[in-house]
Design an enzyme around this catalytic site. Sequence first.
Site, PDB file in Angstrom:
ATOM      1  N   THR A  35       7.188   8.300  -0.651  1.00  0.00           N
ATOM      2  CA  THR A  35       7.802   7.598   0.483  1.00  0.00           C
ATOM      3  C   THR A  35       8.782   6.510   0.061  1.00  0.00           C
ATOM      4  O   THR A  35       9.579   6.041   0.873  1.00  0.00           O
ATOM      5  CB  THR A  35       6.722   6.910   1.357  1.00  0.00           C
ATOM      6  N   CYS A  43      -3.397  -3.098   2.502  1.00  0.00           N
ATOM      7  CA  CYS A  43      -2.604  -2.510   3.593  1.00  0.00           C
ATOM      8  C   CYS A  43      -3.454  -1.544   4.422  1.00  0.00           C
ATOM      9  O   CYS A  43      -4.242  -0.765   3.885  1.00  0.00           O
ATOM     10  CB  CYS A  43      -1.390  -1.770   3.048  1.00  0.00           C
ATOM     11  N   ARG A  46      -2.404   4.522   6.182  1.00  0.00           N
ATOM     12  CA  ARG A  46      -3.171   5.621   5.600  1.00  0.00           C
ATOM     13  C   ARG A  46      -2.914   5.690   4.091  1.00  0.00           C
ATOM     14  O   ARG A  46      -1.797   5.453   3.627  1.00  0.00           O
ATOM     15  CB  ARG A  46      -2.719   6.941   6.259  1.00  0.00           C
ATOM     16  N   ARG A  68      10.835   0.037  -1.566  1.00  0.00           N
ATOM     17  CA  ARG A  68      11.052  -0.920  -0.475  1.00  0.00           C
ATOM     18  C   ARG A  68       9.703  -1.447   0.016  1.00  0.00           C
ATOM     19  O   ARG A  68       8.713  -0.715   0.021  1.00  0.00           O
ATOM     20  CB  ARG A  68      11.764  -0.232   0.699  1.00  0.00           C
ATOM     21  N   CYS A  70       6.663  -2.381   2.413  1.00  0.00           N
ATOM     22  CA  CYS A  70       6.074  -1.821   3.633  1.00  0.00           C
ATOM     23  C   CYS A  70       6.253  -2.817   4.772  1.00  0.00           C
ATOM     24  O   CYS A  70       6.063  -4.012   4.590  1.00  0.00           O
ATOM     25  CB  CYS A  70       4.590  -1.557   3.367  1.00  0.00           C
TER      26      CYS A  70
HETATM   27 ZN   LIG Z   1       1.669  -1.504   3.607  1.00  0.00          ZN
END
Ligand SMILES: [Zn+2]
Length: 356
Positions: A35, A43, A46, A68, A70
């Site tokens: 991703t 965090c 998922r 990047r 989250c």
């Molecule tokens: Zn996160």
Amino acid sequence: MKKTNDITADDSRWLAVETRDSRADGEFVFAVKTTGIFCRPSCTARHPLRKNVLFFADPHGAKEAGFRPCKRCQPDKLAPEQQRAERIIQACRIIESSPDPLTLEALAARVAMSPFHFHRLFKSVIGLTPNAWQKALRTQKLRDQLAQGESVTRAAYDAGYQSGSQFYHQADAALGMTARQYRQGGERVAIRFVVGACQLGEFLVAQSERGICAILLGNTAEALIAELETLFPKAKLISDDDGFAGRVAQVVSFLERPSGHFDLPLDIQGTAFQQQVWQALRAIPPGETVSYQKIAERIGKPGAVRAVAGACAANRLAVVIPCHRVVRNDGTLSGYRWGVERKQQLLNIEAGQRKE
Ligand SMILES: [Zn+2]
């Protein structure tokens, strides 16, 4: 910073991610190759597959590698508790630079918090209430100035005590003697002491008019008395075998059973910083150990590890202020004012009592 490749370290990091362990936040971040996003360990998004995960020591490293942050856990920002701690540290700076004492309401307003939340958070981060912290700072200022030879009233005024009579009351309480006595080097202060033997070796318990002011451990009575003389060079030391026998018995029973209850009045004298460290030490439960680094973090001064170690070494109240519960980052024992073997012995006793 480079990607870390240590297998065991990465395994424990992955465990922290799987359990969303917020204690690991700030220790590292993890990035997901599929991703292009990186997250803090706690965090709530998922979880990715383990094979797609890379670990970085900090957000900067992850960004450099092209990931990047989250949007959900904002790993490049301070964690919410850290943000709150920052505000408390800011409040400490405001107190330090203010010539006059500040009210709780005024302080809370300066850092945009409600007085109620500010008071609670200040206590949890600093270990003292805002009021106690201000008092400790003023006492320190007063001590410094009296030591530099300022006149008593001038020093009181500069330290933020407003009126004469208020000063004499508060300063006496803060210094544990009258300001004039302090200026004269505390010559007239009487300290009574008892020497004896307990499970940990020889002990010395001393008390001033305010409370227990020293609990020392050692191998010989002579060495203990010499240590007391070094700690209170100007005081009048009085050997007193039965003057406070009841209190001494309570101290000894606490030395041998540190998980018990201790409620004798203490005469704790030290700088504002030392008092803050000692307060944090008293919050460590018996049978547990904490690193110097963690104590520095708990009092909101993560860079002050050496000063924390210094404050531990300056402790005069063995076991009651449990500096023996502070260890190196890797858990091994560092020095102890009263001997490393004795430190180990104390930790063993506490571990045993914990199992009972
Ligand atoms: Zn996160």
